[in-house]
Motif scaffolding. Structure first.
Motif, PDB file in Angstrom:
ATOM      1  N   MET A   1      46.655  44.510  35.781  1.00  0.00           N
ATOM      2  CA  MET A   1      47.080  43.306  36.507  1.00  0.00           C
ATOM      3  C   MET A   1      46.451  43.242  37.892  1.00  0.00           C
ATOM      4  N   GLU A   2      46.485  44.360  38.573  1.00  0.00           N
ATOM      5  CA  GLU A   2      46.046  44.398  39.962  1.00  0.00           C
ATOM      6  C   GLU A   2      44.522  44.350  40.114  1.00  0.00           C
ATOM      7  N   MET A   3      43.829  45.088  39.296  1.00  0.00           N
ATOM      8  CA  MET A   3      42.386  45.225  39.477  1.00  0.00           C
ATOM      9  C   MET A   3      41.557  44.164  38.736  1.00  0.00           C
ATOM     10  N   LEU A   4      42.077  43.653  37.604  1.00  0.00           N
ATOM     11  CA  LEU A   4      41.317  42.675  36.822  1.00  0.00           C
ATOM     12  C   LEU A   4      42.006  41.322  36.694  1.00  0.00           C
ATOM     13  N   GLY A   5      43.242  41.218  37.161  1.00  0.00           N
ATOM     14  CA  GLY A   5      43.940  39.939  37.075  1.00  0.00           C
ATOM     15  C   GLY A   5      44.413  39.587  35.682  1.00  0.00           C
ATOM     16  N   VAL A   6      44.615  40.582  34.829  1.00  0.00           N
ATOM     17  CA  VAL A   6      45.160  40.336  33.501  1.00  0.00           C
ATOM     18  C   VAL A   6      46.673  40.217  33.644  1.00  0.00           C
ATOM     19  N   GLU A   7      47.235  39.124  33.180  1.00  0.00           N
ATOM     20  CA  GLU A   7      48.689  38.960  33.219  1.00  0.00           C
ATOM     21  C   GLU A   7      49.285  39.738  32.051  1.00  0.00           C
ATOM     22  N   VAL A   8      50.164  40.655  32.351  1.00  0.00           N
ATOM     23  CA  VAL A   8      50.829  41.439  31.317  1.00  0.00           C
ATOM     24  C   VAL A   8      52.258  40.914  31.211  1.00  0.00           C
ATOM     25  N   GLU A   9      52.467  40.086  30.202  1.00  0.00           N
ATOM     26  CA  GLU A   9      53.753  39.417  30.026  1.00  0.00           C
ATOM     27  C   GLU A   9      54.827  40.413  29.584  1.00  0.00           C
ATOM     28  N   GLY A  10      55.976  40.322  30.227  1.00  0.00           N
ATOM     29  CA  GLY A  10      57.092  41.187  29.885  1.00  0.00           C
ATOM     30  C   GLY A  10      57.034  42.571  30.504  1.00  0.00           C
ATOM     31  N   HIS A  11      56.090  42.779  31.416  1.00  0.00           N
ATOM     32  CA  HIS A  11      55.982  44.098  32.049  1.00  0.00           C
ATOM     33  C   HIS A  11      57.234  44.386  32.875  1.00  0.00           C
ATOM     34  N   PRO A  12      57.819  45.585  32.730  1.00  0.00           N
ATOM     35  CA  PRO A  12      59.075  45.881  33.420  1.00  0.00           C
ATOM     36  C   PRO A  12      58.954  46.105  34.933  1.00  0.00           C
ATOM     37  N   ASP A  13      57.748  46.320  35.445  1.00  0.00           N
ATOM     38  CA  ASP A  13      57.593  46.606  36.873  1.00  0.00           C
ATOM     39  C   ASP A  13      56.214  46.128  37.348  1.00  0.00           C
ATOM     40  N   PRO A  14      56.060  44.821  37.579  1.00  0.00           N
ATOM     41  CA  PRO A  14      54.734  44.286  37.914  1.00  0.00           C
ATOM     42  C   PRO A  14      54.305  44.429  39.378  1.00  0.00           C
ATOM     43  N   ARG A  15      54.946  45.318  40.112  1.00  0.00           N
ATOM     44  CA  ARG A  15      54.556  45.517  41.512  1.00  0.00           C
ATOM     45  C   ARG A  15      53.118  46.030  41.607  1.00  0.00           C
ATOM     46  N   ARG A  16      52.528  45.832  42.774  1.00  0.00           N
ATOM     47  CA  ARG A  16      51.196  46.385  43.028  1.00  0.00           C
ATOM     48  C   ARG A  16      51.235  47.897  42.944  1.00  0.00           C
ATOM     49  N   LEU A  17      50.108  48.459  42.548  1.00  0.00           N
ATOM     50  CA  LEU A  17      50.025  49.899  42.378  1.00  0.00           C
ATOM     51  C   LEU A  17      49.155  50.544  43.451  1.00  0.00           C
ATOM     52  N   PHE A  18      47.984  49.944  43.716  1.00  0.00           N
ATOM     53  CA  PHE A  18      47.018  50.540  44.643  1.00  0.00           C
ATOM     54  C   PHE A  18      46.768  49.705  45.900  1.00  0.00           C
ATOM     55  N   LEU A  19      46.705  48.400  45.749  1.00  0.00           N
ATOM     56  CA  LEU A  19      46.287  47.533  46.849  1.00  0.00           C
ATOM     57  C   LEU A  19      47.398  47.341  47.879  1.00  0.00           C
ATOM     58  N   PRO A  20      47.024  47.162  49.136  1.00  0.00           N
ATOM     59  CA  PRO A  20      48.032  46.954  50.178  1.00  0.00           C
ATOM     60  C   PRO A  20      48.749  45.614  50.003  1.00  0.00           C
ATOM     61  N   GLY A  21      49.917  45.505  50.591  1.00  0.00           N
ATOM     62  CA  GLY A  21      50.730  44.297  50.467  1.00  0.00           C
ATOM     63  C   GLY A  21      50.066  43.043  50.985  1.00  0.00           C
ATOM     64  N   ASP A  22      49.137  43.180  51.937  1.00  0.00           N
ATOM     65  CA  ASP A  22      48.483  42.000  52.503  1.00  0.00           C
ATOM     66  C   ASP A  22      47.189  41.633  51.777  1.00  0.00           C
ATOM     67  N   TRP A  23      46.923  42.268  50.624  1.00  0.00           N
ATOM     68  CA  TRP A  23      45.729  41.940  49.836  1.00  0.00           C
ATOM     69  C   TRP A  23      45.846  40.484  49.382  1.00  0.00           C
ATOM     70  N   PRO A  24      44.765  39.704  49.467  1.00  0.00           N
ATOM     71  CA  PRO A  24      44.835  38.280  49.108  1.00  0.00           C
ATOM     72  C   PRO A  24      45.182  38.069  47.624  1.00  0.00           C
ATOM     73  N   SER A  25      46.079  37.153  47.382  1.00  0.00           N
ATOM     74  CA  SER A  25      46.472  36.799  46.018  1.00  0.00           C
ATOM     75  C   SER A  25      45.290  36.175  45.284  1.00  0.00           C
ATOM     76  N   GLY A  26      45.113  36.522  44.033  1.00  0.00           N
ATOM     77  CA  GLY A  26      44.032  35.949  43.218  1.00  0.00           C
ATOM     78  C   GLY A  26      42.683  36.621  43.411  1.00  0.00           C
ATOM     79  N   VAL A  27      42.622  37.667  44.216  1.00  0.00           N
ATOM     80  CA  VAL A  27      41.371  38.420  44.411  1.00  0.00           C
ATOM     81  C   VAL A  27      41.531  39.761  43.702  1.00  0.00           C
ATOM     82  N   TYR A  28      40.639  40.024  42.738  1.00  0.00           N
ATOM     83  CA  TYR A  28      40.753  41.219  41.915  1.00  0.00           C
ATOM     84  C   TYR A  28      39.514  42.080  42.094  1.00  0.00           C
ATOM     85  N   PRO A  29      39.677  43.309  42.572  1.00  0.00           N
ATOM     86  CA  PRO A  29      38.533  44.158  42.924  1.00  0.00           C
ATOM     87  C   PRO A  29      37.541  44.454  41.801  1.00  0.00           C
ATOM     88  N   LEU A  30      37.973  44.448  40.557  1.00  0.00           N
ATOM     89  CA  LEU A  30      37.051  44.771  39.464  1.00  0.00           C
ATOM     90  C   LEU A  30      36.508  43.538  38.753  1.00  0.00           C
TER      91      LEU A  30
END
Length: 136
Positions: A106-135
């Motif tokens: 979700m975080e690195m490629l922007g794949v929406e994982v429907e029904g994920h129990p904990d979709p919080r960010r894993l690596f990127l800081p909280g101020d990372w721009p929405s819709g920008v995916y590093p990979l």
């Protein structure tokens, strides 16, 4: 312990293509409507380990690969998602260890994982721009 031909047999109704490379390596291609059925079939046959999930930006599509350890056979189950709607259902209900790998997708490629129990960010800081995916 399953053999490569047995792994191929278990998933054959849920995939488009299966390639047995050798006695310990199988590659398969499926789609987002059937990949969970393939994983459920494997689980019912005693496969309990999802090694990792990887993803690749292919330009107009994102390829997601589920790497399964079918003791001693390694299975790479691949599906292509259109970049315009890259979404899949979670597999954490089948393989709980997928929770971090799906967060990474979700975080690195922007794949929406429907029904994920904990979709919080894993690596990127909280101020990372929405819709920008590093990979991508």
């Amino acid at each position: 312990m399953m053999k490569a031909k047995e792994v191929a047999e278990v998933i054959k109704g849920h995939v488009d293509e299966v390639k047995i490379v050798d006695e310990r390596r199988v590659f398969a291609t499926t789609d987002r409507e059937r990949y969970r059925n393939a994983m459920l079939a494997l689980r019912q046959k005693g496969v309990y380990h999802l090694s990792t999930i990887s993803g690749v930006d292919r330009g107009d599509a994102i390829t997601v690969v589920y790497h399964m350890d079918c003791m001693p056979v390694l299975l790479s189950l691949k599906l292509n998602l259109p970049k315009s709607s890259p979404s899949v259902q979670t597999v954490t209900d089948i393989f709980p260890g997928a929770i971090l790998y799906e967060r990474d997708l979700m975080e690195m490629l922007g794949v929406e994982v429907e029904g994920h129990p904990d979709p919080r960010r894993l690596f990127l800081p909280g101020d990372w721009p929405s819709g920008v995916y590093p990979l991508r």
